[in-house]
Design a protein around this motif. Structure first.
Motif, PDB file in Angstrom:
ATOM      1  N   ALA A 183       0.803  -1.167   0.137  1.00  0.00           N
ATOM      2  CA  ALA A 183       0.080  -0.092  -0.069  1.00  0.00           C
ATOM      3  C   ALA A 183       0.899   1.226   0.071  1.00  0.00           C
ATOM      4  CB  ALA A 183      -1.144  -0.003   1.275  1.00  0.00           C
ATOM      5  N   PRO A 184       1.839   1.345   0.803  1.00  0.00           N
ATOM      6  CA  PRO A 184       2.720   2.557   0.939  1.00  0.00           C
ATOM      7  C   PRO A 184       3.482   2.721  -0.528  1.00  0.00           C
ATOM      8  CG  PRO A 184       3.090   1.306   2.957  1.00  0.00           C
ATOM      9  CD  PRO A 184       2.158   0.740   2.045  1.00  0.00           C
ATOM     10  N   SER A 185       3.857   1.839  -1.369  1.00  0.00           N
ATOM     11  CA  SER A 185       4.298   1.868  -2.462  1.00  0.00           C
ATOM     12  C   SER A 185       3.612   2.093  -3.313  1.00  0.00           C
ATOM     13  CB  SER A 185       5.166   0.221  -3.117  1.00  0.00           C
ATOM     14  OG  SER A 185       6.105  -0.164  -2.060  1.00  0.00           O
ATOM     15  N   ILE A 186       2.454   1.637  -3.691  1.00  0.00           N
ATOM     16  CA  ILE A 186       1.439   2.164  -4.562  1.00  0.00           C
ATOM     17  C   ILE A 186       1.029   3.590  -4.359  1.00  0.00           C
ATOM     18  CG2 ILE A 186      -1.098   2.235  -5.271  1.00  0.00           C
ATOM     19  CD1 ILE A 186      -0.920  -1.009  -4.570  1.00  0.00           C
ATOM     20  N   ALA A 187       1.010   3.944  -3.143  1.00  0.00           N
ATOM     21  CA  ALA A 187       0.560   5.478  -2.821  1.00  0.00           C
ATOM     22  C   ALA A 187       1.789   6.421  -3.199  1.00  0.00           C
ATOM     23  CB  ALA A 187       0.583   5.745  -1.243  1.00  0.00           C
ATOM     24  N   ALA A 188       3.174   5.803  -3.000  1.00  0.00           N
ATOM     25  CA  ALA A 188       4.323   6.786  -3.528  1.00  0.00           C
ATOM     26  C   ALA A 188       4.155   6.796  -5.094  1.00  0.00           C
ATOM     27  CB  ALA A 188       5.646   5.830  -2.914  1.00  0.00           C
ATOM     28  N   ILE A 189       3.955   5.692  -5.687  1.00  0.00           N
ATOM     29  CA  ILE A 189       4.072   5.784  -7.191  1.00  0.00           C
ATOM     30  C   ILE A 189       3.015   6.566  -7.926  1.00  0.00           C
ATOM     31  CG2 ILE A 189       3.816   4.279  -9.250  1.00  0.00           C
ATOM     32  CD1 ILE A 189       5.195   1.970  -7.410  1.00  0.00           C
ATOM     33  N   VAL A 190       1.459   6.119  -7.374  1.00  0.00           N
ATOM     34  CA  VAL A 190       0.473   7.148  -8.022  1.00  0.00           C
ATOM     35  C   VAL A 190       0.666   8.931  -7.679  1.00  0.00           C
ATOM     36  CG1 VAL A 190      -2.052   7.531  -7.646  1.00  0.00           C
ATOM     37  CG2 VAL A 190      -1.062   5.116  -7.770  1.00  0.00           C
ATOM     38  N   VAL A 191       0.985   9.174  -6.046  1.00  0.00           N
ATOM     39  CA  VAL A 191       0.997  10.388  -5.688  1.00  0.00           C
ATOM     40  C   VAL A 191       2.058  11.116  -6.552  1.00  0.00           C
ATOM     41  CG1 VAL A 191       1.610  12.138  -3.973  1.00  0.00           C
ATOM     42  CG2 VAL A 191      -0.133   9.934  -3.552  1.00  0.00           C
ATOM     43  N   THR A 192       3.389  10.459  -6.618  1.00  0.00           N
ATOM     44  CA  THR A 192       4.655  11.132  -7.215  1.00  0.00           C
ATOM     45  C   THR A 192       4.204  11.033  -8.853  1.00  0.00           C
ATOM     46  OG1 THR A 192       6.023   9.850  -5.894  1.00  0.00           O
ATOM     47  CG2 THR A 192       6.892  10.605  -8.051  1.00  0.00           C
ATOM     48  N   TYR A 193       3.466  10.345  -9.327  1.00  0.00           N
ATOM     49  CA  TYR A 193       2.954  10.571 -10.960  1.00  0.00           C
ATOM     50  C   TYR A 193       2.213  11.748 -10.875  1.00  0.00           C
ATOM     51  CZ  TYR A 193       0.833  10.129 -15.273  1.00  0.00           C
ATOM     52  OH  TYR A 193       0.098  10.385 -16.378  1.00  0.00           O
ATOM     53  N   VAL A 194       0.968  11.774 -10.110  1.00  0.00           N
ATOM     54  CA  VAL A 194       0.090  13.009 -10.072  1.00  0.00           C
ATOM     55  C   VAL A 194       0.883  14.313 -10.121  1.00  0.00           C
ATOM     56  CG1 VAL A 194      -1.942  14.165  -9.198  1.00  0.00           C
ATOM     57  CG2 VAL A 194      -1.825  11.458  -9.512  1.00  0.00           C
ATOM     58  N   VAL A 195       1.543  14.467  -8.888  1.00  0.00           N
ATOM     59  CA  VAL A 195       2.388  15.683  -8.687  1.00  0.00           C
ATOM     60  C   VAL A 195       3.231  15.922  -9.869  1.00  0.00           C
ATOM     61  CG1 VAL A 195       3.602  17.058  -6.891  1.00  0.00           C
ATOM     62  CG2 VAL A 195       1.786  15.400  -6.185  1.00  0.00           C
ATOM     63  N   LEU A 196       4.127  14.987  -9.985  1.00  0.00           N
ATOM     64  CA  LEU A 196       5.025  15.263 -11.175  1.00  0.00           C
ATOM     65  C   LEU A 196       4.331  15.621 -12.553  1.00  0.00           C
ATOM     66  CD1 LEU A 196       8.170  15.506 -11.847  1.00  0.00           C
ATOM     67  CD2 LEU A 196       7.763  12.805 -12.467  1.00  0.00           C
TER      68      LEU A 196
END
Length: 416
Positions: A183-196
């Protein structure tokens, strides 16, 4: 250890770490780490026995790095990563936004199954070449390589050498790892993509890229390399599931796959061996010795006491404190030495899994703040400079300060 020796040991460790990060006189990072370790021994601050013991603690990490670097270098030489990058451009069909997403997807796969260093070393130049061929500005897509290399680096134990450093022989079973970090990995990947993606929206909206570009032919060697990489991924996931330390399986798989591909394509092994960044091994060995010196000064024990006291007062508050502090420390001293310290603290006593998990998230994701945060980001910057792209530490920090905090907060909030 007397106070004056403790102060001297800390000074030497600090100077060596600064040398690794800033590379004075353009000397390789490994020289500064080894010089610091040698000075500690020669000045009598660390017995040679303890220095050798510290280096021996890194055997699993050395084997892991060698195996991964061999197969990554093979894939690069056989054109596999150039093919993947060109594949992404071809399937973008003239859309910069779709190309951004496809490069992000390829970056996830490379990071998860070949480690974040592979994304920095081999995918970055491939993405640069492919985007230039498409007639686009490469920088937005190169930022993808930098940020996903750390954001996806705790999906699996094999995704980042720092994972081995933090956990060592206490590496969780694969099922437990996924339970704690999926779950933390998915959150990091998704949020990083959205903000980037938001930060790059103007640059992408102004882009015009070719709808079709020549896709390089994937040679027989490239196909064999792809099969070898897939086999390594399966073998390492199996090893993790069986609770086997990952260094030796990675070394064996990388060596066997490289030897098989070179034999079948009748190539000499020397070009591959020469392309491997062997200096990473003495760099990591030197860092292990520096951390061993910190253990002798009592620093690790003191940190462990503080962490236990914080956990006793408020476990949830301690989780946030550990994760955020570790993330900030990465950018002051690089995540490899910070990971080694975190691993020593975690090994010194039984800490709550949440605290250790927060440490790992901080070690892996925290480096996205700055170019000095991790070895992968430093290698990424070197790859840019080889392409004559000058990016200052301040420019990266400005972007990192926007992209990283939301992802870090989201990941820490889901640590269990």
């Amino acid at each position: 250890m007397p106070p004056h020796q403790i102060a001297l040991a800390w000074a030497l460790v600090g100077l060596a770490t600064a040398g690794v990060i800033f590379r004075p006189f353009r000397l390789p990072e490994a020289i500064w780490a080894i010089a610091g370790a040698a000075a500690l021994v020669l000045l009598g601050l660390l017995p040679i026995k303890d220095a050798l013991s510290g280096m021996a603690k890194g055997i699993d990490v050395y084997l892991f790095l060698i195996g991964m670097m061999l197969i990554a270098e093979l894939g690069q030489r056989e054109g596999l990563f150039d093919y993947l990058a060109s594949f992404a451009v071809e399937h973008a069909r003239g859309s910069p936004q779709r190309l951004f997403l496809l490069v992000y997807g390829v970056g996830i796969l490379v990071t998860v199954f070949l480690s974040n260093d592979a994304t920095a070393i081999v995918l970055t130049p491939a993405v640069y070449a492919a985007t230039r061929a498409a007639g686009s500005s490469p920088l937005p897509y190169l930022f993808v390589c930098a940020f996903i290399a750390n954001a996806a680096s705790f999906v699996l134990p094999i995704s980042n050498p720092a994972n081995l450093v933090v956990f060592g022989a206490r590496m969780p079973h694969l099922a437990e790892w996924l339970r704690q970090f999926a779950a933390p990995s998915i959150a990091a990947i998704v949020v990083t993509y959205v903000v980037l993606r938001i930060t790059q929206r103007r640059a992408l909206s102004e882009e015009k890229i070719e709808a079709s570009v020549p896709t390089p032919h994937l040679s027989r060697g490239g196909k064999l390399a792809a099969i070898g990489i897939a086999a390594i991924g399966v073998a390492l996931v199996a090893a993790s599931a069986l609770d086997v330390q990952l260094g030796l399986p990675t070394f064996i798989c990388g060596t066997v796959a490289t030897a098989a591909v070179l034999s079948l394509s009748r190539q000499s092994p020397w070009p591959v061996l020469q392309g491997v960044s062997w200096s990473v091994i003495p760099l990591v060995a030197g860092l292990f010795v520096l951390v061993e010196a910190l253990v002798r000064t009592g620093a690790i024990g003191h940190l462990n006491t503080l962490l236990h006291e914080a956990t006793a007062l408020s476990p949830s508050r301690a989780l946030w404190m550990v994760g955020l502090t570790t993330a900030i420390a990465d950018n002051l001293a690089n995540n490899l030495p910070v990971g080694l310290v975190a691993g020593s603290v975690a090994a010194s006593d039984h800490l709550p899994p949440q605290a250790v998990g927060a440490m790992l998230v901080g070690v892996d994701l925290g480096p996205n703040f700055s170019v000095t945060g991790s070895l992968a980001t430093i290698l990424w910057l070197v790859a840019l400079r080889r392409q004559k792209i000058e990016l200052t530490a301040w420019q990266f920090l400005q972007l990192g300060l926007i992209v990283t905090p939301p992802a870090l907060i989201a990941a820490l909030a889901l640590v269990r």
